[in-house]
Design an enzyme around this catalytic site. Structure first.
Site, PDB file in Angstrom:
ATOM      1  N   ARG A 176       0.848  -1.184   0.000  1.00  0.00           N
ATOM      2  CA  ARG A 176       0.000   0.000   0.000  1.00  0.00           C
ATOM      3  C   ARG A 176       0.886   1.238   0.000  1.00  0.00           C
ATOM      4  O   ARG A 176       2.047   1.187   0.387  1.00  0.00           O
ATOM      5  CB  ARG A 176      -0.928  -0.009   1.213  1.00  0.00           C
ATOM      6  CG  ARG A 176      -0.250  -0.394   2.519  1.00  0.00           C
ATOM      7  CD  ARG A 176      -1.271  -0.645   3.606  1.00  0.00           C
ATOM      8  NE  ARG A 176      -1.911   0.591   4.034  1.00  0.00           N
ATOM      9  CZ  ARG A 176      -1.395   1.438   4.922  1.00  0.00           C
ATOM     10  NH1 ARG A 176      -0.226   1.200   5.483  1.00  0.00           N
ATOM     11  NH2 ARG A 176      -2.043   2.525   5.264  1.00  0.00           N
ATOM     12  N   ARG A 180      -2.998  10.361   3.158  1.00  0.00           N
ATOM     13  CA  ARG A 180      -3.900  10.836   4.216  1.00  0.00           C
ATOM     14  C   ARG A 180      -4.649  12.058   3.712  1.00  0.00           C
ATOM     15  O   ARG A 180      -4.028  13.003   3.232  1.00  0.00           O
ATOM     16  CB  ARG A 180      -3.098  11.245   5.440  1.00  0.00           C
ATOM     17  CG  ARG A 180      -2.349  10.105   6.059  1.00  0.00           C
ATOM     18  CD  ARG A 180      -1.561  10.650   7.238  1.00  0.00           C
ATOM     19  NE  ARG A 180      -0.707   9.608   7.784  1.00  0.00           N
ATOM     20  CZ  ARG A 180       0.283   9.853   8.622  1.00  0.00           C
ATOM     21  NH1 ARG A 180       0.548  11.098   9.015  1.00  0.00           N
ATOM     22  NH2 ARG A 180       1.011   8.859   9.078  1.00  0.00           N
ATOM     23  N   ARG A 254      20.016  -5.395   1.715  1.00  0.00           N
ATOM     24  CA  ARG A 254      20.420  -4.064   1.272  1.00  0.00           C
ATOM     25  C   ARG A 254      21.239  -3.433   2.387  1.00  0.00           C
ATOM     26  O   ARG A 254      21.049  -3.730   3.562  1.00  0.00           O
ATOM     27  CB  ARG A 254      19.197  -3.188   0.979  1.00  0.00           C
ATOM     28  CG  ARG A 254      18.582  -3.517  -0.371  1.00  0.00           C
ATOM     29  CD  ARG A 254      17.549  -2.464  -0.784  1.00  0.00           C
ATOM     30  NE  ARG A 254      16.462  -2.347   0.149  1.00  0.00           N
ATOM     31  CZ  ARG A 254      16.108  -1.200   0.748  1.00  0.00           C
ATOM     32  NH1 ARG A 254      16.759  -0.089   0.502  1.00  0.00           N
ATOM     33  NH2 ARG A 254      15.087  -1.178   1.576  1.00  0.00           N
ATOM     34  N   ARG A 285      18.347  10.464   1.292  1.00  0.00           N
ATOM     35  CA  ARG A 285      17.886  11.459   2.268  1.00  0.00           C
ATOM     36  C   ARG A 285      19.053  12.098   2.981  1.00  0.00           C
ATOM     37  O   ARG A 285      20.183  11.599   2.936  1.00  0.00           O
ATOM     38  CB  ARG A 285      16.909  10.837   3.260  1.00  0.00           C
ATOM     39  CG  ARG A 285      17.382   9.549   3.891  1.00  0.00           C
ATOM     40  CD  ARG A 285      16.255   8.949   4.734  1.00  0.00           C
ATOM     41  NE  ARG A 285      16.785   7.933   5.631  1.00  0.00           N
ATOM     42  CZ  ARG A 285      16.189   7.507   6.737  1.00  0.00           C
ATOM     43  NH1 ARG A 285      15.020   8.013   7.078  1.00  0.00           N
ATOM     44  NH2 ARG A 285      16.728   6.596   7.497  1.00  0.00           N
ATOM     45  N   GLU A 308      22.507   9.792   3.065  1.00  0.00           N
ATOM     46  CA  GLU A 308      22.305   8.347   3.094  1.00  0.00           C
ATOM     47  C   GLU A 308      22.149   7.821   1.674  1.00  0.00           C
ATOM     48  O   GLU A 308      21.355   8.349   0.901  1.00  0.00           O
ATOM     49  CB  GLU A 308      21.030   8.073   3.899  1.00  0.00           C
ATOM     50  CG  GLU A 308      21.020   6.759   4.615  1.00  0.00           C
ATOM     51  CD  GLU A 308      19.788   6.603   5.491  1.00  0.00           C
ATOM     52  OE1 GLU A 308      19.763   7.195   6.586  1.00  0.00           O
ATOM     53  OE2 GLU A 308      18.860   5.916   5.069  1.00  0.00           O
ATOM     54  N   TYR A 359      13.282  -7.674   9.127  1.00  0.00           N
ATOM     55  CA  TYR A 359      13.415  -6.309   9.631  1.00  0.00           C
ATOM     56  C   TYR A 359      12.620  -6.195  10.925  1.00  0.00           C
ATOM     57  O   TYR A 359      11.436  -6.506  10.965  1.00  0.00           O
ATOM     58  CB  TYR A 359      12.915  -5.264   8.629  1.00  0.00           C
ATOM     59  CG  TYR A 359      13.051  -3.895   9.256  1.00  0.00           C
ATOM     60  CD1 TYR A 359      14.278  -3.240   9.269  1.00  0.00           C
ATOM     61  CD2 TYR A 359      11.980  -3.312   9.924  1.00  0.00           C
ATOM     62  CE1 TYR A 359      14.434  -2.030   9.914  1.00  0.00           C
ATOM     63  CE2 TYR A 359      12.133  -2.093  10.573  1.00  0.00           C
ATOM     64  CZ  TYR A 359      13.361  -1.461  10.561  1.00  0.00           C
ATOM     65  OH  TYR A 359      13.514  -0.275  11.228  1.00  0.00           O
ATOM     66  N   ASP A 361      11.791  -3.453  14.093  1.00  0.00           N
ATOM     67  CA  ASP A 361      11.994  -2.197  14.805  1.00  0.00           C
ATOM     68  C   ASP A 361      12.498  -2.518  16.211  1.00  0.00           C
ATOM     69  O   ASP A 361      12.368  -3.648  16.686  1.00  0.00           O
ATOM     70  CB  ASP A 361      10.660  -1.442  14.900  1.00  0.00           C
ATOM     71  CG  ASP A 361      10.434  -0.522  13.702  1.00  0.00           C
ATOM     72  OD1 ASP A 361      11.421   0.004  13.157  1.00  0.00           O
ATOM     73  OD2 ASP A 361       9.253  -0.330  13.338  1.00  0.00           O
TER      74      ASP A 361
END
Ligand code: FAD
Ligand code: NA
Length: 388
Positions: A176, A180, A254, A285, A308, A359, A361
């Site tokens: 997705r 917003r 990566r 970024r 980065e 991954y 968090d």
């Protein structure tokens, strides 16, 4: 190596959470082995010496969670600031509030749209392609947000992240693309969010600060493995494939390259993170670390920025994000079977983002370590149950 009840390989949040629980709850002796010169894994941060500004060494780390147990646990070791993460996106000489929201839509299309007008506009543009017909990432992106937003905000950024044209990428890479239809540009939706008041490293060091815990840095587990008595309970948080000598082939990742610069200005970009979505800018970024701690009295004559860059990892690079191709998933199944046998035969448990090729968090790594402690490690030491 015979004096320890448990050996932990890796001193990231996963390893330190296990170490802390075993040391304080079970009063067992824990040895943590860490290959790097410092503890803390990828959440490690340090003060840049010239400016005193805290820099996250392995990329920006924002703490957020909706898990009340994890939040309570973390607050035993650190207080958190009220920091709320927001990201901006630079496209063709404009800076937009990101993720895609009503402010971005108004600015990009050059007039004010009400929420329902904006919704109708994007639905019409996204109607160009039906999502179920999308044959690649580009078509999927267009089918979700329409061609104009896709081309400006998704195409170039995705191409740089994957070093691959989005028409050559699998549609399943994105499920997705949130848009917003409000002016809310808060990045995370979690109940709890903030940054550790006195930095990540102070937090990580407090977790390890227990008389039952010894952390040895600059020790690679594979160099000392044959000195550890067979059957010593071990929690391994290094790369899963490396544990088995890459027998099933290397899992692909990566990596990121960071270019740090100290700039003679009080403020370089006015925000902690600005994405560079245009394909002709080589980096993805720029992070400006002073903005993560507006509450601190940092000196104002200089600032630290980090550019980065994203690319596929080669042998020797830091593994950051699992690529997770179908080939990787097939290898992962075989490694999981080997890991299951290793747990049963040699008392080695596998955890953390590298040990599970996932991954995670920070709050997920901590939460998953708390579960491993409750379900496997505490029963092993208190009731003599098998680790497997
Ligand atoms: P790690 O922190 O990677 O720790 C594993 C440790 O094992 C490392 O220190 C490594 O040196 C050591 N090790 C490996 N092999 C050996 C060996 N053979 N011998 C000895 N030691 C070994 N999470 C968030 O919640 N918010 C964010 O904003 C966020 N940003 C991130 C940005 C980037 C670029 C990355 C890569 C991750 C980010 N994360 C973020 C995730 C966060 O870094 C992880 O949740 C956390 O690092 C997981 O901890 P871990 O203990 O599983 O792994
Ligand atoms: Na569509």
């Amino acid at each position: 190596y015979a004096d320890y009840d448990l050996v932990i390989v890796g001193s990231g949040f996963f390893g330190l959470t296990i170490a802390e629980r075993v040391a304080s709850e079970l009063d067992k002796r824990v040895l943590v082995l860490e290959r790097r010169s410092h503890l803390g894994g990828n959440a490690y941060s340090e003060r840049e010496p010239e400016t005193g500004i805290e820099v996250h060494r392995y990329g920006a780390h924002l703490f957020h969670t909706s898990n009340a147990r994890v939040w309570e646990y973390c607050n035993r070791f650190t207080a958190f600031t009220g920091y709320q993460h927001r990201v901006f996106a630079k496209v063709a000489d404009q800076v937009y509030a990101f993720p895609m929201n009503l402010a971005l839509i108004n600015q990009f299309f050059g007039r004010s749209y009400s929420p329902s007008e904006a919704r109708a506009l994007i639905a019409e543009q996204a109607g160009e392609i039906d999502t179920k017909d999308a044959k690649n990432l580009e078509e999927k992106g267009i089918s979700l947000v329409g061609r104009p937003l896709y081309e400006a905000f998704v195409k170039g950024y995705t191409a740089k992240q994957w070093q691959t044209d989005p028409t050559q990428l699998d549609a399943s890479i994105i499920s997705r693309l949130p848009v917003r239809y409000t002016f809310d540009n808060r990045y995370f939706n979690d109940t709890f969010e903030g940054l550790p008041v006195d930095g990540y490293t102070a937090w990580l060091e407090r977790m390890a600060d227990h008389p039952n815990i010894e952390v040895r840095t600059e020790v690679d587990y594979f160099d000392v493995r044959d000195q550890i008595p067979t059957g010593t309970p071990t929690v391994y948080t290094g790369p899963l494939d490396a544990y088995f000598g890459n027998s099933e082939g290397a899992l692909s990742w990566r990596t990121l390259d960071f270019e740090q610069e100290i700039v003679d200005t009080p403020d370089f970009q006015g925000a902690p993170v600005i994405n560079y979505n245009d394909e002709d800018v080589p980096f993805t970024r720029i992070l400006e670390f002073r903005h993560f701690h507006p509450e601190r009295a940092y000196s104002t004559d200089k600032t630290v920025i980090v550019r980065e860059f994203s690319r596929f990892a080669e042998p020797g690079d830091e593994p950051y994000y699992p690529v997770n191709t179908p080939d990787d998933r097939a290898k992962l199944l075989r490694y999981r079977e080997l890991a299951r046998k290793e747990t049963a035969n040699a008392n080695v448990l596998f955890g953390g983002r590298l040990g599970t090729y996932q991954y995670l968090d920070m709050h997920m790594a901590i939460g998953s370590a708390l579960s491993m402690f409750d379900n496997r490690i505490a029963p092993y030491f208190t009731d003599g149950r098998a680790l497997a």
